[in-house]
Design a protein around this motif. Structure first.
Motif, PDB file in Angstrom:
ATOM      1  N   PHE A 170      47.744  32.343  47.124  1.00 60.19           N
ATOM      2  CA  PHE A 170      48.999  33.077  47.232  1.00 60.19           C
ATOM      3  C   PHE A 170      50.169  32.120  47.013  1.00 60.19           C
ATOM      4  CE2 PHE A 170      45.845  34.991  50.108  1.00 60.19           C
ATOM      5  CZ  PHE A 170      45.821  36.302  49.649  1.00 60.19           C
ATOM      6  N   GLY A 171      51.371  32.648  47.133  1.00 62.79           N
ATOM      7  CA  GLY A 171      52.558  31.809  47.045  1.00 62.79           C
ATOM      8  C   GLY A 171      52.941  31.459  45.619  1.00 62.79           C
ATOM      9  N   TRP A 172      53.623  30.304  45.476  1.00 58.10           N
ATOM     10  CA  TRP A 172      54.140  29.929  44.164  1.00 58.10           C
ATOM     11  C   TRP A 172      53.019  29.627  43.183  1.00 58.10           C
ATOM     12  CZ3 TRP A 172      54.661  25.732  40.720  1.00 58.10           C
ATOM     13  CH2 TRP A 172      55.661  25.898  39.738  1.00 58.10           C
ATOM     14  N   ALA A 173      51.865  29.184  43.668  1.00 57.01           N
ATOM     15  CA  ALA A 173      50.735  28.942  42.764  1.00 57.01           C
ATOM     16  C   ALA A 173      50.310  30.237  42.078  1.00 57.01           C
ATOM     17  CB  ALA A 173      49.560  28.326  43.526  1.00 57.01           C
ATOM     18  N   ARG A 174      50.357  31.359  42.808  1.00 59.41           N
ATOM     19  CA  ARG A 174      50.033  32.648  42.195  1.00 59.41           C
ATOM     20  C   ARG A 174      51.115  33.037  41.181  1.00 59.41           C
ATOM     21  NH1 ARG A 174      47.775  38.085  45.123  1.00 59.41           N
ATOM     22  NH2 ARG A 174      45.931  36.763  45.099  1.00 59.41           N
ATOM     23  N   CYS A 175      52.375  32.792  41.523  1.00 64.23           N
ATOM     24  CA  CYS A 175      53.464  33.047  40.567  1.00 64.23           C
ATOM     25  C   CYS A 175      53.290  32.186  39.319  1.00 64.23           C
ATOM     26  CB  CYS A 175      54.807  32.739  41.210  1.00 64.23           C
ATOM     27  SG  CYS A 175      55.259  33.783  42.600  1.00 64.23           S
ATOM     28  N   MET A 176      52.821  30.988  39.511  1.00 64.33           N
ATOM     29  CA  MET A 176      52.623  30.057  38.402  1.00 64.33           C
ATOM     30  C   MET A 176      51.609  30.612  37.405  1.00 64.33           C
ATOM     31  SD  MET A 176      51.389  26.129  38.857  1.00 64.33           S
ATOM     32  CE  MET A 176      51.679  24.901  37.606  1.00 64.33           C
ATOM     33  N   GLU A 177      50.469  31.084  37.900  1.00 59.95           N
ATOM     34  CA  GLU A 177      49.465  31.645  37.003  1.00 59.95           C
ATOM     35  C   GLU A 177      49.959  32.950  36.383  1.00 59.95           C
ATOM     36  OE1 GLU A 177      44.701  32.275  36.760  1.00 59.95           O
ATOM     37  OE2 GLU A 177      45.650  32.924  38.610  1.00 59.95           O
ATOM     38  N   ASN A 178      50.769  33.682  37.124  1.00 61.38           N
ATOM     39  CA  ASN A 178      51.325  34.939  36.628  1.00 61.38           C
ATOM     40  C   ASN A 178      52.455  34.710  35.620  1.00 61.38           C
ATOM     41  OD1 ASN A 178      51.140  37.866  36.939  1.00 61.38           O
ATOM     42  ND2 ASN A 178      53.190  37.757  37.823  1.00 61.38           N
ATOM     43  N   LYS A 179      52.891  33.450  35.482  1.00 64.04           N
ATOM     44  CA  LYS A 179      53.977  33.045  34.574  1.00 64.04           C
ATOM     45  C   LYS A 179      55.296  33.718  34.922  1.00 64.04           C
ATOM     46  CE  LYS A 179      50.842  31.906  30.753  1.00 64.04           C
ATOM     47  NZ  LYS A 179      50.830  30.469  31.025  1.00 64.04           N
ATOM     48  N   THR A 180      55.480  34.016  36.218  1.00 64.06           N
ATOM     49  CA  THR A 180      56.747  34.565  36.727  1.00 64.06           C
ATOM     50  C   THR A 180      57.171  33.728  37.937  1.00 64.06           C
ATOM     51  OG1 THR A 180      55.530  36.168  38.096  1.00 64.06           O
ATOM     52  CG2 THR A 180      56.261  36.904  35.912  1.00 64.06           C
ATOM     53  N   PRO A 181      57.600  32.478  37.711  1.00 68.16           N
ATOM     54  CA  PRO A 181      57.787  31.543  38.833  1.00 68.16           C
ATOM     55  C   PRO A 181      58.914  31.895  39.791  1.00 68.16           C
ATOM     56  CG  PRO A 181      58.624  30.604  36.796  1.00 68.16           C
ATOM     57  CD  PRO A 181      57.871  31.849  36.417  1.00 68.16           C
ATOM     58  N   ASP A 182      59.873  32.749  39.378  1.00 66.19           N
ATOM     59  CA  ASP A 182      60.946  33.089  40.312  1.00 66.19           C
ATOM     60  C   ASP A 182      60.789  34.496  40.884  1.00 66.19           C
ATOM     61  OD1 ASP A 182      61.723  34.688  38.189  1.00 66.19           O
ATOM     62  OD2 ASP A 182      63.854  34.237  38.408  1.00 66.19           O
ATOM     63  N   ASN A 183      59.548  34.986  40.902  1.00 61.22           N
ATOM     64  CA  ASN A 183      59.247  36.307  41.462  1.00 61.22           C
ATOM     65  C   ASN A 183      59.085  36.167  42.980  1.00 61.22           C
ATOM     66  OD1 ASN A 183      58.061  38.721  42.311  1.00 61.22           O
ATOM     67  ND2 ASN A 183      56.947  39.009  40.393  1.00 61.22           N
ATOM     68  N   SER A 184      60.181  36.340  43.711  1.00 58.91           N
ATOM     69  CA  SER A 184      60.154  36.097  45.155  1.00 58.91           C
ATOM     70  C   SER A 184      59.245  37.071  45.896  1.00 58.91           C
ATOM     71  CB  SER A 184      61.569  36.152  45.736  1.00 58.91           C
ATOM     72  OG  SER A 184      62.165  37.404  45.476  1.00 58.91           O
ATOM     73  N   GLU A 185      59.165  38.304  45.420  1.00 57.38           N
ATOM     74  CA  GLU A 185      58.302  39.287  46.086  1.00 57.38           C
ATOM     75  C   GLU A 185      56.834  38.860  46.004  1.00 57.38           C
ATOM     76  OE1 GLU A 185      57.262  44.093  45.961  1.00 57.38           O
ATOM     77  OE2 GLU A 185      58.700  43.240  44.551  1.00 57.38           O
ATOM     78  N   LEU A 186      56.417  38.382  44.831  1.00 56.27           N
ATOM     79  CA  LEU A 186      55.043  37.913  44.676  1.00 56.27           C
ATOM     80  C   LEU A 186      54.823  36.631  45.464  1.00 56.27           C
ATOM     81  CD1 LEU A 186      52.274  38.218  43.302  1.00 56.27           C
ATOM     82  CD2 LEU A 186      53.192  36.921  41.363  1.00 56.27           C
ATOM     83  N   GLU A 187      55.804  35.732  45.447  1.00 61.47           N
ATOM     84  CA  GLU A 187      55.649  34.457  46.156  1.00 61.47           C
ATOM     85  C   GLU A 187      55.493  34.664  47.656  1.00 61.47           C
ATOM     86  OE1 GLU A 187      57.725  30.056  46.575  1.00 61.47           O
ATOM     87  OE2 GLU A 187      58.850  31.682  45.623  1.00 61.47           O
ATOM     88  N   GLU A 188      56.224  35.604  48.219  1.00 65.64           N
ATOM     89  CA  GLU A 188      56.216  35.796  49.669  1.00 65.64           C
ATOM     90  C   GLU A 188      55.050  36.650  50.164  1.00 65.64           C
ATOM     91  OE1 GLU A 188      60.075  37.321  50.610  1.00 65.64           O
ATOM     92  OE2 GLU A 188      61.084  35.647  49.588  1.00 65.64           O
ATOM     93  N   PHE A 189      54.270  37.213  49.234  1.00 64.66           N
ATOM     94  CA  PHE A 189      53.135  38.050  49.623  1.00 64.66           C
ATOM     95  C   PHE A 189      52.005  37.208  50.214  1.00 64.66           C
ATOM     96  CE2 PHE A 189      48.959  39.819  48.594  1.00 64.66           C
ATOM     97  CZ  PHE A 189      49.030  41.045  49.233  1.00 64.66           C
ATOM     98  N   PHE A 190      51.366  37.726  51.258  1.00 64.93           N
ATOM     99  CA  PHE A 190      50.157  37.106  51.808  1.00 64.93           C
ATOM    100  C   PHE A 190      49.275  38.210  52.369  1.00 64.93           C
ATOM    101  CE2 PHE A 190      53.335  36.845  55.261  1.00 64.93           C
ATOM    102  CZ  PHE A 190      52.687  37.562  56.261  1.00 64.93           C
ATOM    103  N   ASP A 191      48.021  37.879  52.646  1.00 68.05           N
ATOM    104  CA  ASP A 191      47.061  38.832  53.194  1.00 68.05           C
ATOM    105  C   ASP A 191      46.910  38.561  54.688  1.00 68.05           C
ATOM    106  OD1 ASP A 191      44.903  40.384  53.947  1.00 68.05           O
ATOM    107  OD2 ASP A 191      43.652  39.856  52.230  1.00 68.05           O
ATOM    108  N   PRO A 192      47.394  39.435  55.556  1.00 66.24           N
ATOM    109  CA  PRO A 192      47.323  39.180  56.994  1.00 66.24           C
ATOM    110  C   PRO A 192      45.925  39.318  57.575  1.00 66.24           C
ATOM    111  CG  PRO A 192      48.236  41.366  56.585  1.00 66.24           C
ATOM    112  CD  PRO A 192      48.085  40.707  55.247  1.00 66.24           C
ATOM    113  N   THR A 193      44.960  39.770  56.779  1.00 68.16           N
ATOM    114  CA  THR A 193      43.608  39.993  57.306  1.00 68.16           C
ATOM    115  C   THR A 193      42.712  38.768  57.196  1.00 68.16           C
ATOM    116  OG1 THR A 193      42.678  40.804  55.206  1.00 68.16           O
ATOM    117  CG2 THR A 193      43.808  42.413  56.612  1.00 68.16           C
ATOM    118  N   VAL A 194      43.183  37.690  56.520  1.00 68.13           N
ATOM    119  CA  VAL A 194      42.329  36.504  56.369  1.00 68.13           C
ATOM    120  C   VAL A 194      43.057  35.264  56.885  1.00 68.13           C
ATOM    121  CG1 VAL A 194      40.997  37.394  54.419  1.00 68.13           C
ATOM    122  CG2 VAL A 194      43.097  36.121  53.970  1.00 68.13           C
ATOM    123  N   PRO A 195      42.336  34.342  57.532  1.00 68.12           N
ATOM    124  CA  PRO A 195      42.960  33.092  57.968  1.00 68.12           C
ATOM    125  C   PRO A 195      43.574  32.373  56.765  1.00 68.12           C
ATOM    126  CG  PRO A 195      40.752  33.322  58.884  1.00 68.12           C
ATOM    127  CD  PRO A 195      40.902  34.391  57.858  1.00 68.12           C
TER     128      PRO A 195
END
Length: 247
Positions: A170-195
């Protein structure tokens, strides 16, 4: 490859830039990644030693490799430090053309590797390597996540060794692969169900976001590291994962 055709990038330049460089037949070098034989000391005359290790790596690589052109993302998708570094490199490398760009791309590339079963180090290497190409990602079957890694690719990938293959990124690494590095909504997303381990490089402004998001997650560990990952840092991550039933 002719040195005249060697072009360097910092961060994730717009896809149009990468496509243009590919059309020119350029050799694209990612200055964010450590280069064998290049010491961080090469950056000491233009950057403080107490500074982000990634940007120090960029400066050391640029000074050592001296590419004719450097495309550096100075937008929100990178950091303010990159904009300052662009200014510094123009003075440190008068024979190089330092070209400031901002990536505001919004067309998603999806995140096939971020959610697939693969050793996390291999996964992160593939993600970082993808920034030098405009090629579409191959399809990877998603897996059920047992752990999460949120953040930027660490300078020292050994930090990723304790994680299982079923770790989602998750985080900026996911934005990096998505090629949308300033996508704050994607960057701030996380899965609360997994450590999840929330990570930033030491002295990075993203440390504030790490602390904020980790406090909102029901099962989180916030960590940072500088140039190299310490044994205690790895042990801390390992203990967190094991205590939360991750194998």
């Amino acid at each position: 490859m002719n040195a005249e055709n060697r072009v360097a990038i910092v961060g994730v330049p717009p896809l149009a830039v990468i496509r243009q460089l590919e059309a020119e037949g350029a050799e694209i070098i990612d200055l964010d990644m450590p280069v064998s034989g290049v010491s961080l000391e090469r950056a000491s005359h233009c950057l403080p030693k107490v500074y982000c290790a990634i940007l120090r790596t960029v400066a050391a690589n640029a000074i050592s490799l001296r590419p004719r052109r450097i495309f550096i993302d100075i937008g929100r998708g990178k950091c303010d430090g990159a904009a300052h570094l662009a200014t510094i490199l123009r003075y440190a490398l008068p024979d190089s053309e330092v070209i400031a760009v901002e990536n505001h791309d919004r067309q998603p590339f999806s995140a096939p590797r971020c959610q697939t079963a693969m050793p996390l180090i291999d996964k992160m290497r593939a993600i970082t390597a993808s920034v030098t190409s405009s090629a579409a990602h191959p399809f990877f079957v998603p897996c059920r996540a047992t752990a999460g890694f949120w953040g930027v690719p660490p300078r020292d990938f050994s930090l990723l060794e304790p994680f299982p293959d079923t770790t989602h990124v998750f985080g900026w690494a996911r934005c990096m692969e998505n090629k949308t590095p300033d996508n704050s909504e994607l960057e701030e997303f996380f899965d609360p169900t997994v450590p999840t381990v929330f990570f930033a490089q030491s002295f990075c402004a993203k440390s504030a976001l790490v602390r904020h998001l980790a406090a909102r997650h029901p099962c989180a560990l916030a960590v940072d590291s500088d140039v190299a990952t310490s044994g205690s840092g790895q042990a801390k991550i390992q203990a967190f994962l094991e205590l939360n039933g991750v194998r």
